[in-house]
Scaffold this active site. Structure first.
Site, PDB file in Angstrom:
ATOM      1  N   ASP A  42       2.557 -23.195  10.257  1.00 19.33           N
ATOM      2  CA  ASP A  42       2.692 -23.373  11.691  1.00 19.33           C
ATOM      3  C   ASP A  42       2.335 -24.614  11.804  1.00 19.33           C
ATOM      4  O   ASP A  42       1.473 -24.621  10.351  1.00 19.33           O
ATOM      5  CB  ASP A  42       1.407 -22.432  12.371  1.00 19.33           C
ATOM      6  CG  ASP A  42       0.838 -23.255  14.128  1.00 19.33           C
ATOM      7  OD1 ASP A  42       1.750 -22.379  14.577  1.00 19.33           O
ATOM      8  OD2 ASP A  42      -0.255 -23.383  13.824  1.00 19.33           O
ATOM      9  N   GLU A  61       6.956 -25.352  11.271  1.00 18.89           N
ATOM     10  CA  GLU A  61       7.464 -26.834  12.823  1.00 18.89           C
ATOM     11  C   GLU A  61       7.210 -27.392  12.112  1.00 18.89           C
ATOM     12  O   GLU A  61       6.140 -28.085  11.914  1.00 18.89           O
ATOM     13  CB  GLU A  61       6.372 -26.002  13.182  1.00 18.89           C
ATOM     14  CG  GLU A  61       6.975 -24.886  14.036  1.00 18.89           C
ATOM     15  CD  GLU A  61       5.404 -24.100  15.341  1.00 18.89           C
ATOM     16  OE1 GLU A  61       6.026 -23.656  16.200  1.00 18.89           O
ATOM     17  OE2 GLU A  61       4.472 -24.658  14.439  1.00 18.89           O
TER      18      GLU A  61
END
Length: 832
Positions: free
Chosen positions: A568, A605
């Site tokens: 993340d 990400e």
């Protein structure tokens, strides 16, 4: 990929002698229960490896500390243009604008001293204060000398955001380690002796240089004993409270740990196994400016009581924690000869079975639902596996905040009540949001402890149940031919400070694990409490945690294991952290470690924003820094070209598949602009279908031969960034933002038929499926899943997140989505 089409169609200071022996693995403590990993020390003119074994920090518990605290009533900053008042200087201790960056250097962007002077102050009892007579309450006052040559190159490399700060040196003979356990401040004085500026200090630089450590941490188990190790170099005292069970009011014993060079340790009886413990850490906390007694779980916890109240003593190598057949499961997973063969299906554990009435009620929404071979959900996963899906990406499975581990404490809305309201009603969302923080739903991006499975997904959140059931889930998914990817969230933590029940790391070494801004306050660009992987022991904790999930949740037949990690907000981690992670995992072998580390795929990400943007805190793991690493990052370019605009643009901006120029929805009346946008989108999609390769050559919309790196986005950024296909993860839909079916329904013209919307949905997914790179699909895209146009359903409950794998509903039109994130666009949604 044929499978996708078939699926879619379906001073000597504080010197105290110490006799505590160093707790190294060469002594009586057992070695760590996994392969020894070498963590390279941070660059330094003197080796912290050597220092670790020859320099001891003396305990402070025998000293008499002042106990009166600082009282501050204002947070206003000082003006550099005027002589500060006493209250303004006092307020400066609310800030930490200076950095203690090496053993002998402090960095501070203070005004030029001229004929003035600069001093370091330390108070063992956090008693520093200011009065008309000057600074009061210090135990130590040390003069600093400005170094006109500025900060050393190694400091600028590690802390680029303070490259222009002034450097102040301490005398070389000073033993600084005891000082780091005190309240600290630096202050400047003018030629008249009046204080002109003052501030607290940030310590990660000097802590990394003096206390970087690669020995055992957490609880280690032998046949005779249990040993505890805690890294807490700024703590003045550490005790462990042992509890017989997870709910006992009083500890059965309290034991003081001994310190050696920043690591606190003790050894206890084998009988501790199955008990619980909590650390009591006495430490200066900059947020309160006091010496606080902080009660915290073990950062290396492997088991917990419900809601992470206490850490469980649990030996993950124990035979009692192995599911039946754990050591005998035949090799079921198809070989992945290359990462290029990976295809990923993103799934939330609760979504998978919460609404599946073919699953027994006690197993719905949890780990065990994956083990029920005859459920609708498992039958669907088998179809996905047969069609070519190779990896199941599970949204966060570690201990997170936002959902009570005890199901009996949940407050949920009755689904039968919600069904009675019209599809365009605001009543559903009103009832759901009233209880959204008390129900059983949350995506899980609220990390509390990274190394323990979430208790709310287990049938019993106490004891070892969550561990066994998590292993059963991994085993079951592997058995049907699917590899497991864990969604890991190392970029932030949910809690901070000395009193937050969800705070762990910031209680044990305050101000170290969480990244702070130049005023000394915690950075929150990721949402809340950004972590700092540029600090040595933060990076080590991340790597150790990934090793834990890879090694401790594998079967000893070598075929059941976690095969990937999705990071993340990976761009908020340092590239060095990701590369060391890749190297460490890749070094694991089935022969030596029981794990094929070369099969573990890493992606995340790679967004570049916040305080880390443009390498603001060091070279970060963002898209343009990752080429050549083999680490994947999400390709937002192909998503935006296919769907139109971006998740942050106008909700009606159309893209390649949903009517741009050819079937306008009335949002943009400039046909020439839309024609150009369609042509540019085609270029972006071509580059994306070629895995976003920088050197891929195409003929662009102007008829020119260009490389992928020469095709630009609207803001002049190159579309292509990858050097090989596995560095690109192509997608059009994920848990964030509207589902694919919802965004297609929102952006297409109002009069378009449902059949056409379905075909558009399949076209978008097919582009992803047939592209080079790693295809990534959000669960339910293949069955037109809807969240009733909710653009951020992280806390919207089972109602809006319903995934019906019996195919009786796609969840379209179950009410207006929650007002907080969607209310301003309700009028648009009512038109769809």
């Amino acid at each position: 990929m044929w499978w996708a089409m078939s699926l879619l169609s379906s001073s000597p200071l504080l010197h105290i002698p110490s006799s505590t022996p160093p707790p190294t693995s060469r002594g009586s403590f057992p070695p760590p229960p996994r392969p020894t990993i070498s963590y390279p020390p941070p660059s330094s003119s003197s080796s912290p490896e050597r220092r670790r074994f020859i320099s001891k920090v003396k305990p402070l518990h025998s000293l008499t500390f002042p106990t009166h605290p600082i009282r501050c009533c204002s947070t206003s900053s000082m003006s550099s243009q005027a002589s500060p008042s006493t209250s303004q200087v006092q307020d400066c201790l609310l800030y930490s604008r200076a950095y203690w960056v090496t053993e002998s250097v402090i960095a501070w962007n203070v005004d030029v001293l001229g004929n003035g002077s600069c001093y370091l102050f330390a108070s063992k009892g956090a008693a520093l204060s200011f009065s008309d007579d000057g600074i009061q309450g210090q135990d130590v006052k040390i003069k600093l000398e400005e170094d006109n040559y500025g900060l050393p190159a190694k400091v600028i490399e590690k802390f680029p955001h303070i490259r222009d700060y002034r450097a102040f040196r301490l005398r070389p003979s000073l033993d600084v380690k005891p000082l780091l356990k005190c309240q600290l401040a630096v202050a400047t004085f003018n030629s008249d002796g009046n204080c002109s500026d003052a501030t607290g200090l940030q310590l990660p630089g000097v802590l990394d240089e003096l206390f970087s450590y690669s020995g055992p941490l957490g609880a280690l188990y032998s046949n005779e004993a249990v040993s505890l190790f805690l890294w807490a170099p700024t703590a003045q005292e550490v005790q462990v409270c042992i509890y017989r069970d997870g709910s006992a009011d009083n500890p059965q014993e309290i034991i003081r740990l001994e310190e050696y060079n920043g690591v606190w340790s003790t050894k206890g009886p084998k009988g501790w196994e199955g008990c619980y413990y909590v650390y009591e850490v006495s430490v200066y906390h900059p947020s309160t400016q006091k010496i606080e007694k902080c009660y915290a779980n073990d950062p290396y916890a492997r088991g917990l009581s419900s809601d992470a109240q206490r850490t469980l003593f649990v030996n993950l190598g124990s035979d009692t924690l192995k599911p039946e057949g754990w050591d005998k499961l035949a090799h079921q997973k198809p070989d992945v000869l290359s990462f290029s063969d990976i295809s990923i299906y993103e799934l939330h554990i609760r979504d998978f079975s919460a609404s599946d009435h073919t699953v027994e009620p006690k197993s719905r929404g949890g780990y065990l639902a994956f083990t029920l071979q005859d459920s609708a959900g498992v039958h669907h996963l088998k179809k996905l596996s047969n069609a070519g899906i190779s990896h199941i990406h599970l949204l966060p499975t570690f201990q997170f905040a936002g959902v009570d581990d005890k199901k009996e404490n949940w407050n949920c809305v009755d689904g039968e009540t919600l069904k009675k309201f019209p599809p365009d009603s605001a009543q559903q969302q009103a009832l759901i949001t009233a209880v959204q923080n008390d129900d059983g739903y949350n995506w899980g991006y609220n990390p509390v402890l990274w190394g323990v499975p979430k208790g709310s997904y287990a049938s019993n959140p106490n004891g070892s149940c969550r561990i066994i059931e998590f292993r059963k889930m991994v085993q079951a998914l592997n058995h049907i031919g699917l590899r497991v990817v864990l969604d890991v969230v190392y970029n932030h933590l949910h809690g901070s400070g000395p009193f937050d029940e969800n705070s762990v790391l910031d209680k044990i070494v305050p101000g170290y694990y969480l990244r702070r801004n130049t005023d000394g306050f915690i950075e929150n660009s990721t949402c809340v409490n950004n972590t700092a992987s540029e600090h040595f022991m933060v990076e080590r904790l991340i790597i150790d945690d990934l090793l834990h999930w890879t090694v401790d949740y594998k079967s000893y037949d070598f075929f059941v294991q976690v095969d990937g990690f999705r990071f993340d907000l990976m761009g908020h981690l340092m590239k060095r952290t990701m590369m060391r992670t890749k190297d460490v995992l890749s070094s694991l072998t089935t022969e030596q470690d029981g794990v094929d580390g070369s099969s573990v795929y890493l992606y995340g990400e790679g967004w570049d924003f916040g305080e880390v943007a443009k390498n603001g805190r060091g070279v970060n793991a963002s898209q343009f820094n990752l080429p050549g690493t083999g680490i994947g990052s999400f390709n937002d370019r192909i998503r935006d070209a296919i769907l139109g605009g971006s998740p942050f643009g106008h909700p009606l901006q159309q893209g390649f598949v949903n009517g741009l120029f050819l079937q306008p929805n009335g949002h943009n009346q400039d046909t020439a602009t839309e024609r150009l946008m369609l042509a540019v989108s085609k270029d972006h999609i071509q580059v994306g279908m070629a895995a976003n390769l920088r050197d891929f050559v195409l003929t662009d919309c102007e008829g020119k031969e260009v490389k992928g790196s020469e095709v630009l986005t609207h803001d002049g950024v190159p579309v292509a960034y990858a050097s090989c296909p596995t560095e690109t993860v192509n997608y059009v839909s994920a848990h964030d933002n509207e589902t694919l079916f919802d965004i297609v329904s929102l952006k297409t013209p109002i009069g378009i038929s449902v059949d056409e919307r379905c075909r558009i949905n399949h076209l978008a997914t097919s582009i992803i499926a047939l592209s080079q790179g790693i295809p990534f699909f959000h669960s339910g895209d293949e069955m037109l899943r809807s969240k009733s146009l909710d653009r951020d359903s992280y806390n919207s409950g089972d109602w809006f997140n319903r995934l019906d794998l019996t195919f009786s509903s796609n969840n379209w039109g179950v009410g207006l989505p929650p007002e907080e994130k969607n209310g301003k666009n309700w009028p648009l949604r009512l038109l769809v």
